[in-house]
Scaffold this motif. Structure first.
Motif, PDB file in Angstrom:
ATOM      1  N   ILE A 129      -5.229   7.808  -0.581  1.00 34.95           N
ATOM      2  CA  ILE A 129      -4.932   6.895  -0.065  1.00 34.95           C
ATOM      3  C   ILE A 129      -6.318   5.854   0.441  1.00 34.95           C
ATOM      4  O   ILE A 129      -6.219   4.669   0.421  1.00 34.95           O
ATOM      5  CB  ILE A 129      -4.242   7.030   1.230  1.00 34.95           C
ATOM      6  CG1 ILE A 129      -2.775   7.715   0.836  1.00 34.95           C
ATOM      7  CG2 ILE A 129      -3.864   5.967   2.324  1.00 34.95           C
ATOM      8  CD1 ILE A 129      -1.911   8.319   1.881  1.00 34.95           C
ATOM      9  N   LEU A 169      -5.991  -4.848   5.300  1.00 32.04           N
ATOM     10  CA  LEU A 169      -6.026  -3.445   4.365  1.00 32.04           C
ATOM     11  C   LEU A 169      -6.834  -2.222   5.032  1.00 32.04           C
ATOM     12  O   LEU A 169      -6.228  -1.111   5.092  1.00 32.04           O
ATOM     13  CB  LEU A 169      -6.618  -3.725   2.665  1.00 32.04           C
ATOM     14  CG  LEU A 169      -5.602  -4.558   1.988  1.00 32.04           C
ATOM     15  CD1 LEU A 169      -6.430  -4.963   0.691  1.00 32.04           C
ATOM     16  CD2 LEU A 169      -4.362  -3.782   1.912  1.00 32.04           C
ATOM     17  N   ILE A 212      -4.637  -0.467   7.349  1.00 33.26           N
ATOM     18  CA  ILE A 212      -3.644   0.493   6.868  1.00 33.26           C
ATOM     19  C   ILE A 212      -4.293   1.743   6.234  1.00 33.26           C
ATOM     20  O   ILE A 212      -3.628   2.712   6.374  1.00 33.26           O
ATOM     21  CB  ILE A 212      -3.073  -0.474   5.610  1.00 33.26           C
ATOM     22  CG1 ILE A 212      -2.501  -1.775   6.219  1.00 33.26           C
ATOM     23  CG2 ILE A 212      -2.087   0.602   4.921  1.00 33.26           C
ATOM     24  CD1 ILE A 212      -2.156  -2.604   4.900  1.00 33.26           C
ATOM     25  N   THR A 213      -5.426   1.749   6.228  1.00 33.49           N
ATOM     26  CA  THR A 213      -6.171   3.135   5.593  1.00 33.49           C
ATOM     27  C   THR A 213      -5.956   4.204   6.588  1.00 33.49           C
ATOM     28  O   THR A 213      -5.501   5.363   6.531  1.00 33.49           O
ATOM     29  CB  THR A 213      -7.436   3.058   5.556  1.00 33.49           C
ATOM     30  OG1 THR A 213      -7.888   1.979   4.754  1.00 33.49           O
ATOM     31  CG2 THR A 213      -8.168   4.380   4.999  1.00 33.49           C
ATOM     32  N   VAL A 253      -7.818  -1.566  -3.826  1.00 40.07           N
ATOM     33  CA  VAL A 253      -6.875  -2.756  -3.816  1.00 40.07           C
ATOM     34  C   VAL A 253      -7.635  -3.885  -3.032  1.00 40.07           C
ATOM     35  O   VAL A 253      -7.452  -4.956  -3.628  1.00 40.07           O
ATOM     36  CB  VAL A 253      -5.627  -2.329  -2.970  1.00 40.07           C
ATOM     37  CG1 VAL A 253      -4.654  -3.709  -2.428  1.00 40.07           C
ATOM     38  CG2 VAL A 253      -4.535  -1.517  -3.702  1.00 40.07           C
ATOM     39  N   GLU A 254      -8.329  -3.603  -2.050  1.00 37.91           N
ATOM     40  CA  GLU A 254      -9.268  -4.581  -1.496  1.00 37.91           C
ATOM     41  C   GLU A 254     -10.191  -5.277  -2.471  1.00 37.91           C
ATOM     42  O   GLU A 254     -10.355  -6.608  -2.304  1.00 37.91           O
ATOM     43  CB  GLU A 254      -9.991  -4.100  -0.444  1.00 37.91           C
ATOM     44  CG  GLU A 254     -10.689  -5.162   0.474  1.00 37.91           C
ATOM     45  CD  GLU A 254     -11.033  -4.453   1.939  1.00 37.91           C
ATOM     46  OE1 GLU A 254     -10.992  -3.399   1.993  1.00 37.91           O
ATOM     47  OE2 GLU A 254     -11.754  -5.606   2.643  1.00 37.91           O
ATOM     48  N   LEU A 313      -7.626   4.299  -2.505  1.00 34.67           N
ATOM     49  CA  LEU A 313      -6.540   3.240  -3.194  1.00 34.67           C
ATOM     50  C   LEU A 313      -6.643   1.939  -2.476  1.00 34.67           C
ATOM     51  O   LEU A 313      -6.779   0.966  -2.684  1.00 34.67           O
ATOM     52  CB  LEU A 313      -5.255   3.562  -2.998  1.00 34.67           C
ATOM     53  CG  LEU A 313      -3.910   2.721  -3.240  1.00 34.67           C
ATOM     54  CD1 LEU A 313      -3.961   2.473  -4.640  1.00 34.67           C
ATOM     55  CD2 LEU A 313      -2.609   3.426  -2.892  1.00 34.67           C
ATOM     56  N   VAL A 314      -6.929   2.177  -1.028  1.00 35.68           N
ATOM     57  CA  VAL A 314      -7.127   0.765  -0.191  1.00 35.68           C
ATOM     58  C   VAL A 314      -8.447   0.173  -0.438  1.00 35.68           C
ATOM     59  O   VAL A 314      -8.327  -1.050  -0.733  1.00 35.68           O
ATOM     60  CB  VAL A 314      -7.197   1.360   1.354  1.00 35.68           C
ATOM     61  CG1 VAL A 314      -7.550   0.271   2.245  1.00 35.68           C
ATOM     62  CG2 VAL A 314      -5.732   1.648   1.694  1.00 35.68           C
ATOM     63  N   ALA A 316       0.746   3.913  -2.926  1.00 35.31           N
ATOM     64  CA  ALA A 316       0.546   5.401  -2.480  1.00 35.31           C
ATOM     65  C   ALA A 316       1.354   6.333  -2.824  1.00 35.31           C
ATOM     66  O   ALA A 316       1.195   7.526  -3.047  1.00 35.31           O
ATOM     67  CB  ALA A 316       0.096   5.436  -0.934  1.00 35.31           C
ATOM     68  N   VAL A 328       0.962  -0.954   0.171  1.00 36.10           N
ATOM     69  CA  VAL A 328       0.206   0.159   0.202  1.00 36.10           C
ATOM     70  C   VAL A 328       0.783   1.163   0.110  1.00 36.10           C
ATOM     71  O   VAL A 328       0.579   2.195  -0.697  1.00 36.10           O
ATOM     72  CB  VAL A 328      -1.055   0.216   1.277  1.00 36.10           C
ATOM     73  CG1 VAL A 328      -1.612   1.405   1.377  1.00 36.10           C
ATOM     74  CG2 VAL A 328      -1.885  -0.880   1.057  1.00 36.10           C
ATOM     75  N   VAL A 388       1.324   5.759   6.156  1.00 35.33           N
ATOM     76  CA  VAL A 388       1.190   6.073   4.657  1.00 35.33           C
ATOM     77  C   VAL A 388       1.060   7.399   4.413  1.00 35.33           C
ATOM     78  O   VAL A 388       1.641   7.840   3.389  1.00 35.33           O
ATOM     79  CB  VAL A 388      -0.102   5.257   4.416  1.00 35.33           C
ATOM     80  CG1 VAL A 388      -0.342   5.341   2.855  1.00 35.33           C
ATOM     81  CG2 VAL A 388      -0.202   3.749   4.945  1.00 35.33           C
TER      82      VAL A 388
END
Lengths: 56, 190
Positions: free
Chosen positions: B80, B106, B109-110, B87-88, B83-84, B51, B47, B115
């Protein structure tokens, strides 16, 4: 221009969020847990406090 | 050579967790088990790298030309988060095996400040595209290294004779402090 750009980003996020929610999880991944032992952030969905309440 | 020095600097000396004190939440929360810690580290690496690249491109090719560079913070946050989500969704559809291994981390991570920290640091440090990519790779690899080592130590601490009052988070924080001192000893290496 800034407002227009913000609107693009917000709608992009909302669209991806809704699309992600509608996407079904693969088989075998329905009950995955992060293994997070939790902290004092009770608004975090991974905090075990919420899982205990669901089990009740 | 400069890129290599940058890589080593961000991986070890200016480690994101032990020097800059970012991403401490996942360090303490997902380090009970070394396998989970490694999965978290891999997810964070992916990520942060993506990012870092996307935010750098957005800043220099969208925000700066449109004279809205002041909106970098809110832009990066939204990008971001988007993006997460992407990606998920992508992992759910294309690679169930990878999703099973790291997909559950994931959403964690947000909100990982590392990040956003990497995205903003790339801009404030004035990195070019290649340097931003190197930073986007070195920082999360440093995080992965630390969280994995920390998890292995915590697994051994579970079996050790720890005073009752120190069990759990207190001894974990002491361990993290000792690791931070050790990393601090590398100052001046590069």
């Amino acid at each position: 221009m800034a407002v227009f750009w913000m609107a693009i980003l917000v709608f992009l996020y909302i669209g991806l969020y809704v699309a992600n929610k509608k996407t079904p999880k693969p088989e075998g991944c329905e009950n995955l847990e992060a293994g997070c032992e939790g902290c004092q952030l009770y608004d975090c969905t991974h905090n075990p406090v919420h899982h205990e309440e669901e089990k009740r | 050579m400069e890129l290599f020095a940058l890589f080593i600097s961000l991986l070890l000396i200016n480690n994101v967790v032990l020097s800059k004190f970012l991403a401490v939440c996942p360090l303490l929360g997902v380090s009970k088990n070394s396998k989970n810690a490694l999965s978290m580290g891999i997810a964070v690496t992916f990520v942060i790298f993506v990012a870092a690249v996307i935010t750098w491109l957005l800043y220099y090719y969208v925000l700066v030309p449109l004279n809205i560079a002041y909106m970098d913070l809110i832009t990066f946050i939204l990008v971001i988060a988007s993006l997460v989500q992407f990606v998920e969704m992508f992992l759910k559809k294309t690679s169930p095996a990878i999703y099973k291994a790291m997909g559950v981390y994931l959403p964690l991570i947000t909100t990982n400040c590392a990040v956003l920290g990497v995205a903003l640091d790339n801009i404030t440090a004035g990195y070019n595209f290649v340097e931003a990519m190197v930073a986007g790779l070195a920082v999360p690899l440093g995080f992965t290294l630390v969280i994995y080592i920390f998890a292995t130590i915590r697994e051994r601490l579970e079996l050790a004779t720890t005073p009752e009052g120190f069990k759990g988070v207190p001894i974990a924080l002491i361990t993290a402090a000792i690791m931070a001192c050790a990393i601090n000893g590398l100052t001046g290496l590069v």
